[in-house]
Design a protein around this motif. Structure first.
Motif, PDB file in Angstrom:
ATOM      1  N   ALA A 174       0.852  -1.192   0.000  1.00 48.15           N
ATOM      2  CA  ALA A 174       0.000   0.000   0.000  1.00 48.15           C
ATOM      3  C   ALA A 174       0.883   1.235   0.000  1.00 48.15           C
ATOM      4  CB  ALA A 174      -0.925   0.017   1.215  1.00 48.15           C
ATOM      5  N   MET A 175       0.308   2.352  -0.449  1.00 50.30           N
ATOM      6  CA  MET A 175       1.035   3.618  -0.468  1.00 50.30           C
ATOM      7  C   MET A 175       0.119   4.733   0.027  1.00 50.30           C
ATOM      8  SD  MET A 175       3.239   3.364  -4.019  1.00 50.30           S
ATOM      9  CE  MET A 175       1.839   2.947  -5.057  1.00 50.30           C
ATOM     10  N   GLY A 176       0.725   5.747   0.615  1.00 52.85           N
ATOM     11  CA  GLY A 176      -0.052   6.886   1.092  1.00 52.85           C
ATOM     12  C   GLY A 176       0.870   7.919   1.703  1.00 52.85           C
ATOM     13  N   THR A 177       0.297   8.994   2.191  1.00 54.71           N
ATOM     14  CA  THR A 177       1.109   9.989   2.886  1.00 54.71           C
ATOM     15  C   THR A 177       1.452   9.467   4.280  1.00 54.71           C
ATOM     16  OG1 THR A 177      -0.772  11.121   3.896  1.00 54.71           O
ATOM     17  CG2 THR A 177      -0.126  11.824   1.674  1.00 54.71           C
ATOM     18  N   THR A 178       2.478  10.061   4.861  1.00 54.92           N
ATOM     19  CA  THR A 178       2.840   9.690   6.232  1.00 54.92           C
ATOM     20  C   THR A 178       1.655   9.856   7.173  1.00 54.92           C
ATOM     21  OG1 THR A 178       5.212  10.054   6.048  1.00 54.92           O
ATOM     22  CG2 THR A 178       4.230  10.463   8.196  1.00 54.92           C
ATOM     23  N   ALA A 179       0.932  10.967   7.052  1.00 58.36           N
ATOM     24  CA  ALA A 179      -0.213  11.215   7.935  1.00 58.36           C
ATOM     25  C   ALA A 179      -1.297  10.145   7.755  1.00 58.36           C
ATOM     26  CB  ALA A 179      -0.787  12.604   7.663  1.00 58.36           C
ATOM     27  N   GLU A 180      -1.584   9.769   6.514  1.00 57.83           N
ATOM     28  CA  GLU A 180      -2.595   8.742   6.254  1.00 57.83           C
ATOM     29  C   GLU A 180      -2.195   7.403   6.860  1.00 57.83           C
ATOM     30  OE1 GLU A 180      -4.321  10.285   1.921  1.00 57.83           O
ATOM     31  OE2 GLU A 180      -2.619   8.894   1.999  1.00 57.83           O
ATOM     32  N   ILE A 181      -0.938   7.078   6.746  1.00 56.15           N
ATOM     33  CA  ILE A 181      -0.467   5.780   7.244  1.00 56.15           C
ATOM     34  C   ILE A 181      -0.458   5.744   8.768  1.00 56.15           C
ATOM     35  CG2 ILE A 181       1.506   4.202   7.276  1.00 56.15           C
ATOM     36  CD1 ILE A 181       2.112   5.374   4.401  1.00 56.15           C
ATOM     37  N   ILE A 182      -0.045   6.812   9.400  1.00 60.17           N
ATOM     38  CA  ILE A 182      -0.080   6.878  10.865  1.00 60.17           C
ATOM     39  C   ILE A 182      -1.522   6.724  11.353  1.00 60.17           C
ATOM     40  CG2 ILE A 182       0.235   8.418  12.854  1.00 60.17           C
ATOM     41  CD1 ILE A 182       2.746   9.492  11.419  1.00 60.17           C
ATOM     42  N   THR A 183      -2.451   7.406  10.705  1.00 63.33           N
ATOM     43  CA  THR A 183      -3.867   7.279  11.071  1.00 63.33           C
ATOM     44  C   THR A 183      -4.342   5.844  10.923  1.00 63.33           C
ATOM     45  OG1 THR A 183      -4.333   9.557  10.420  1.00 63.33           O
ATOM     46  CG2 THR A 183      -6.208   8.050  10.497  1.00 63.33           C
ATOM     47  N   PHE A 184      -3.956   5.193   9.821  1.00 64.85           N
ATOM     48  CA  PHE A 184      -4.323   3.795   9.562  1.00 64.85           C
ATOM     49  C   PHE A 184      -3.782   2.884  10.662  1.00 64.85           C
ATOM     50  CE2 PHE A 184      -3.121  -0.355   7.837  1.00 64.85           C
ATOM     51  CZ  PHE A 184      -4.300  -0.782   7.243  1.00 64.85           C
ATOM     52  N   LEU A 185      -2.509   3.036  11.012  1.00 66.18           N
ATOM     53  CA  LEU A 185      -1.882   2.162  12.012  1.00 66.18           C
ATOM     54  C   LEU A 185      -2.504   2.371  13.394  1.00 66.18           C
ATOM     55  CD1 LEU A 185       1.865   2.523  10.929  1.00 66.18           C
ATOM     56  CD2 LEU A 185       0.342   0.581  10.479  1.00 66.18           C
ATOM     57  N   LYS A 186      -2.742   3.615  13.761  1.00 71.04           N
ATOM     58  CA  LYS A 186      -3.318   3.894  15.079  1.00 71.04           C
ATOM     59  C   LYS A 186      -4.755   3.390  15.178  1.00 71.04           C
ATOM     60  CE  LYS A 186      -0.416   7.549  16.830  1.00 71.04           C
ATOM     61  NZ  LYS A 186      -0.389   8.796  17.613  1.00 71.04           N
ATOM     62  N   ALA A 187      -5.495   3.507  14.081  1.00 74.56           N
ATOM     63  CA  ALA A 187      -6.883   3.023  14.090  1.00 74.56           C
ATOM     64  C   ALA A 187      -6.944   1.525  14.320  1.00 74.56           C
ATOM     65  CB  ALA A 187      -7.574   3.386  12.777  1.00 74.56           C
ATOM     66  N   LYS A 188      -5.891   0.823  13.936  1.00 71.18           N
ATOM     67  CA  LYS A 188      -5.853  -0.627  14.096  1.00 71.18           C
ATOM     68  C   LYS A 188      -5.012  -1.046  15.303  1.00 71.18           C
ATOM     69  CE  LYS A 188      -6.892  -1.697   9.289  1.00 71.18           C
ATOM     70  NZ  LYS A 188      -8.254  -2.137   9.631  1.00 71.18           N
ATOM     71  N   ASN A 189      -4.633  -0.090  16.117  1.00 75.60           N
ATOM     72  CA  ASN A 189      -3.862  -0.363  17.348  1.00 75.60           C
ATOM     73  C   ASN A 189      -2.570  -1.123  17.066  1.00 75.60           C
ATOM     74  OD1 ASN A 189      -5.800   0.852  19.151  1.00 75.60           O
ATOM     75  ND2 ASN A 189      -7.100  -0.943  18.799  1.00 75.60           N
ATOM     76  N   ILE A 190      -1.875  -0.675  16.043  1.00 71.27           N
ATOM     77  CA  ILE A 190      -0.602  -1.295  15.673  1.00 71.27           C
ATOM     78  C   ILE A 190       0.540  -0.448  16.225  1.00 71.27           C
ATOM     79  CG2 ILE A 190       0.884  -1.921  13.727  1.00 71.27           C
ATOM     80  CD1 ILE A 190      -1.715  -2.416  12.118  1.00 71.27           C
ATOM     81  N   ASN A 191       1.424  -1.066  16.987  1.00 66.87           N
ATOM     82  CA  ASN A 191       2.564  -0.361  17.566  1.00 66.87           C
ATOM     83  C   ASN A 191       3.502   0.141  16.464  1.00 66.87           C
ATOM     84  OD1 ASN A 191       1.927  -0.731  20.358  1.00 66.87           O
ATOM     85  ND2 ASN A 191       2.549  -2.872  20.159  1.00 66.87           N
ATOM     86  N   ILE A 192       4.030   1.326  16.662  1.00 65.81           N
ATOM     87  CA  ILE A 192       4.870   1.983  15.666  1.00 65.81           C
ATOM     88  C   ILE A 192       6.293   2.067  16.205  1.00 65.81           C
ATOM     89  CG2 ILE A 192       5.282   4.146  14.427  1.00 65.81           C
ATOM     90  CD1 ILE A 192       2.232   4.623  14.517  1.00 65.81           C
TER      91      ILE A 192
END
Length: 266
Positions: A174-192
């Motif tokens: 997948a591809m996207g902006t940094t902001a979009e990807i951070i939102t995606f990861l946080k919405a799914k409770n994925i540790n960064i």
């Protein structure tokens, strides 16, 4: 399987294929791209890419080999050596190319099949060879997804296809902006976990057995502040020589395989 012959470089279809090979703009406009090589075409078929046309140079790739490559009825074109050399990207040739349809790779289209995913994120990788190497690492580790933030290169650049040896077709990307990807990861409770020098701890001291995204940046500039501000933890690979960074694909491999080790390679 019906085959026709094209022998002129001035043929309009061949001229379009040269544009697909050379220009990202043409690939994006048409939604088509070129694949070269048996392994790469086979992996594209495995990855459910739709092939439109097969082109082959019979002195290197026979019709019998063509029939064994795919069972689907495809438009097939025999081409001359001159045309093949114009379209081929690699020096080591196998005599076969395919025209394929690209897929959407937006972050909203990314489906994670596991509740405990392991994801590799690369921010703004510029060199197609590095992207290909990252995709090979991701395939070797069987990560659940590769996400490219703020992409600088077209995913179907011939050098990415070549350097990934076709893994661009079998990885979930997948591809996207940094902001979009951070939102995606946080919405799914994925540790960064961000590979960075600032406020970091040694990578092997972290627990990667929970839902995990490992984020790597470029060697020149590292990760943007947006990642560092949203990290669960910044991590670092201890360096014992005179330099403080390594190739991004090498760093990604070290970090991803530590996560796989902790997960017992499941």
């Amino acid at each position: 399987m019906t085959t026709k012959l094209i022998s002129s470089l001035q043929n309009p279809f061949i001229r379009q294929l040269v544009q697909l090979k050379d220009k990202s703009r043409e690939r994006k406009k048409t939604g088509l791209f070129l694949i070269e090589g048996v392994r790469e075409i086979s992996l594209a078929v495995k990855g459910n890419y739709e092939l439109e046309t097969i082109l082959f140079y019979p002195e290197l790739f026979t019709e019998e080999q063509l029939n064994s490559l795919t069972t689907k009825h495809l438009n097939t074109i025999e081409i001359t050596k001159e045309i093949y050399e114009k379209l081929a990207y690699r020096d080591t040739t196998e005599g076969i190319l395919a025209v394929a349809k690209s897929k959407p790779h937006t972050i909203n289209n990314l489906k994670l099949s596991k509740e405990n995913p392991l994801i590799l994120v690369a921010e703004a990788p510029e060199k197609p060879g590095n992207i290909g190497a990252i995709l090979r690492t991701a395939d070797a580790a069987n990560v659940d997804a590769v996400i490219i933030a703020n992409p600088k290169s077209d995913l179907y650049n011939p050098n990415i296809i070549r350097s990934s040896v076709g893994c661009v077709f079998t990885n979930s990307i997948a591809m996207g902006t940094t902001a979009e990807i951070i939102t995606f990861l946080k919405a799914k409770n994925i540790n960064i976990y961000c590979a960075a020098l600032q406020a970091s701890v040694n990578y092997h001291m972290q627990d990667f057995t929970k839902p995990t995204a490992i984020i790597v940046g470029t060697e020149a500039t590292g990760l943007s502040n947006n990642w560092l501000e949203n990290a669960t933890q910044n991590i670092v690979i201890p360096m014992q020589g005179d330099i403080d960074s390594m190739n991004v694909s090498v760093a990604a491999g070290i970090l991803i395989f530590e996560a796989k080790r902790q997960r017992n390679f499941l």
